[in-house]
Design a protein around this motif. Structure first.
Motif: not given
Lengths: 561, 158
Positions: A272-293
């Motif tokens: 869509r013509g978006g600037d990768i630096d602008r987008f990726a620098s604001r990208f975040s993840f929700v990642i699982s951290q279970d106690h199981t491993d």
């Protein structure tokens, strides 16, 4: 890293050690130790494991806060700033949520996360027939801007980080947050917060989709583009990888599909013509951290950071180091908690918190021990906040950046897990990308197979849950925890409030705003301005999503297994 | 056993009514039933009770397993049971599964004629054994409302 002489000597001594203890090895509890992704775990790790995997310290591990960020995205990590505590919370009514939030802020929480009931997440009003029986059941009801104003009444939205767990209708809650800032006289451009806004995973596992996949992607990208332009402090997407884990994905599949979704969004923004630096620098993840491993999870974060950094640099040619840093809200999953002894879940939470801290998470969320019984109580939410504070402030865990970095085991495991993640990513690329892999049902099948395998292992006693399938007590402990109970009268009250709103607002303004929204949605213009206008005219959630359904239709989930 | 030499496999419809999007348990159970020789259909998410009942009739299933994690069981099951009754169907066994923390709600659901309520702790082999037994009894009696064996999920629930 080591001299040839040293390596030769080490190999000799390792062989001698193996031979000397061979009889003891026979007595080990199982012939093969591995993790949930089928990665073999050795008895012990030595520098030979780094050498044999070709791990190059400078290129692959390096320093915290430096490419490829295996050791974390910050050079100072928790020495400069503790992780932010982010507990998922929300009662059914706006006024109660407002009081809860004020209390959480007083208790030390500096970021809020909003949880919504299912009708709200699916863009339905409380008085829609499909909402019957679900109003207020799993979180806050938002029928209109009026409810959002109540939630933040007396709370300075310019001073607090607010996360909304909204996906298919994220553009509507984003519009409401912009609206409330304007009402409080705050420049929306200074708003700090984030949206989950990850519609792709809804089609895989969480099921809170509204529109067909292509329309869902377009609306998500509209909101990304709006945030990039108008809300520079905002994180427009918080990729919900943890949900894949909750649905059963092994840690390799969780990370691979999470990265696959991230790539799909980045591809779409760039297209869509978006600037990768602008987008990726604001990208975040929700990642699982279970106690199981314990170590597997930590290795997963490190491997994923390395892949993310290299992908953003190589695939998109990003220049800004911020773009290559994988920001993480780490949260354990309810699926790892058990019902017979709810108090034991706080031990599981504490281990999960340590895992997240050793993984270099920016935000940590823990489950609540009583959510196995219903919507969590305020006491259990506060207990999880204190668990985080104990890990962060009593254990001296935070004095050294990436304290496990350089462990022979952890570095070798990180490389092994990275290899498996990359193999899965390659498979998705061959299928034509994540959207195709979802539409074909491949991703859903892989995750269902993982879940089924875990359940078989659990029932066979290989996957242990203390008090559930091993060390089972004669009787369940009595507990005094009283989970929050939703009042069945809520549904009626919400419907009455809606009727009052519909009678009192400017109907002409609402209709004009909804007409404009349909027109914009049918064009290739960004819908955000039209959504904000509809929100501020007090069009309801159901009306706004309904106008968009008129244009896009609705998604129907496949009934294939 | 004096059953016919080739007995029809047990057909099960795993159904997700309402707005709840959690189907890990539904899919795991469906895969387990399939491996155990059952014929399994899955509705997909967000189906209305009318759709679920129609699929069950069209596919001539022995059992409808209604899975919900959001707590909306009672309303959905009451609707499904009344739709079946309205159409004079008494040979389809209805069971419920998912997140059901409240014993009073479980009792109310069973009073609707729902034969078993399986909480999230229930083992797959327990569900499989229950399904086989309840269908065996039902086929022997020619009806789905024969005296039920005790549901194994209940022993595991509080």
């Amino acid at each position: 890293m080591y001299s040839d002489d040293f390596i030769r000597k080490l190999r000799q001594e390792a062989a001698q050690w193996e031979a000397a203890h061979a009889a003891e090895f026979e007595r080990e509890q199982k012939p093969r130790f591995s993790n949930d992704s089928g990665v073999d775990l050795q008895r012990v790790y030595t520098p030979l494991d780094l050498v044999d995997r070709g791990i190059d310290y400078l290129a692959d591990v390096g320093f915290p806060g430096a490419f490829p960020y295996a050791r974390g995205i910050s050079a100072t990590m928790y020495r400069a700033q503790p992780w932010k505590i982010r507990q998922y919370a929300g009662f059914s009514k706006a006024r109660e949520t407002n009081l809860l939030f004020k209390n959480l802020i007083r208790q030390g929480q500096n970021a809020l996360s909003l949880a919504f009931d299912l009708p709200t997440q699916l863009g339905l009003d409380s008085d829609d027939p499909r909402s019957h029986g679900e109003v207020g059941k799993v979180g806050l009801t938002i029928n209109s801007f009026q409810d959002w104003e109540t939630v933040f009444d007396g709370i300075d939205v310019g001073a607090i980080f607010v996360n909304s767990v909204s996906n298919a209708q994220a553009m509507v809650t984003l519009a409401m947050h912009v609206g409330v800032a304007r009402k409080q006289g705050i420049d929306p451009g200074t708003l700090k917060g984030s949206l989950q806004n990850d519609v792709l995973k809804e089609y895989i596992c969480r099921g809170n989709y509204i529109f067909p996949v292509a329309a869902g992607m377009r609306l998500a990208v509209d909101s990304f583009m709006y945030c990039m332009e108008k809300l520079p402090e905002y994180f427009p997407v918080n990729m919900g990888q943890y949900h894949l884990s909750e649905a059963g994905a092994s840690l390799v599949h969780e990370a691979a599909f999470g990265l696959g979704i991230a790539i799909a969004y980045m591809d779409a923004v760039v297209a869509r013509g978006g600037d990768i630096d602008r987008f990726a620098s604001r990208f975040s993840f929700v990642i699982s951290q279970d106690h199981t491993d314990f170590f597997g999870e930590i290795a997963k974060f490190r491997a994923q950071r390395r892949i993310f950094a290299r992908t953003v640099r190589q695939r998109y040619g990003a220049n800004n180091p911020e773009s290559m840093m994988m920001r993480v809200l780490s949260t354990n999953g309810g699926a790892s908690l058990c019902r017979p002894h709810p108090i034991d879940n706080q031990t599981r939470n504490a281990i999960a918190c340590i895992v997240a801290a050793l993984s270099g998470a920016q935000f940590i969320g823990l489950r609540t021990m009583d959510e196995v019984l219903g919507i969590p109580s305020e006491d259990s939410t506060l207990a999880s906040i204190r668990t985080q504070l104990i890990v962060g402030h009593e254990s001296n865990l935070t004095s050294v950046v990436d304290p496990l970095g350089g462990s022979y085991y952890l570095e070798a495991l990180t490389a092994d897990i990275e290899k498996e993640i990359l193999r899965e990513l390659e498979r998705i690329e061959v299928m034509g990308g994540m959207v195709k892999a979802i539409e074909s049902g491949y991703v859903q099948r892989v995750i269902a197979d993982d879940a089924y395998r875990q359940q078989r292992e659990f029932e066979a006693g290989e996957l242990v849950r203390v008090g559930v399938n091993k060390f089972v007590a004669e009787k369940r402990e009595a507990h005094t925890m009283k989970p929050y109970v939703v009042d069945p009268a809520d549904e009626r009250e919400q419907a009455e409030a809606l009727a009052k709103l519909r009678a009192s607002r400017d109907a002409q303004r609402v209709n004009a705003a909804l007409d404009e929204l349909r027109k914009v949605a049918a064009s290739d213009q960004n819908v955000m301005a039209a959504v904000i206008a509809a929100v501020e005219a007090y069009a309801t959630m159901g009306e706004i999503c309904g106008a968009l359904k008129d244009v896009f239709g609705e998604y129907r989930s496949p009934s294939v297994l | 056993m004096n059953a016919a030499p080739v007995e029809r496999p047990i057909r099960v419809l795993i159904a997700k009514p309402g707005l709840d999007g959690h189907d890990r348990g539904a899919k795991v159970l469906a895969l387990a039933l399939r491996d155990a020789g059952f014929e399994v259909l899955y509705t997909g998410l967000h189906r209305s009770c009318e759709e679920i009942t129609a699929i069950a009739l069209q596919e001539d299933v022995d059992i409808i397993g209604v899975s919900m994690l959001s707590g909306g069981h009672y309303a959905a099951l009451a609707r499904i049971m009344s739709l079946l009754r309205e159409q004079g169907i008494d040979d389809i066994i209805v069971v419920a599964g998912g997140f059901l923390p409240d014993p009073e709600e479980i009792a109310a659901i069973k009073a609707l004629g729902v034969r078993a309520v399986f909480d999230t702790d229930t083992r797959m082999d327990a569900v499989i054994a229950f399904f086989r037994e309840v269908v065996r009894q039902s086929r022997a009696a020619g009806t789905g409302v024969a005296a039920a064996p005790r549901a194994p999920g209940e022993a595991a629930s509080q």
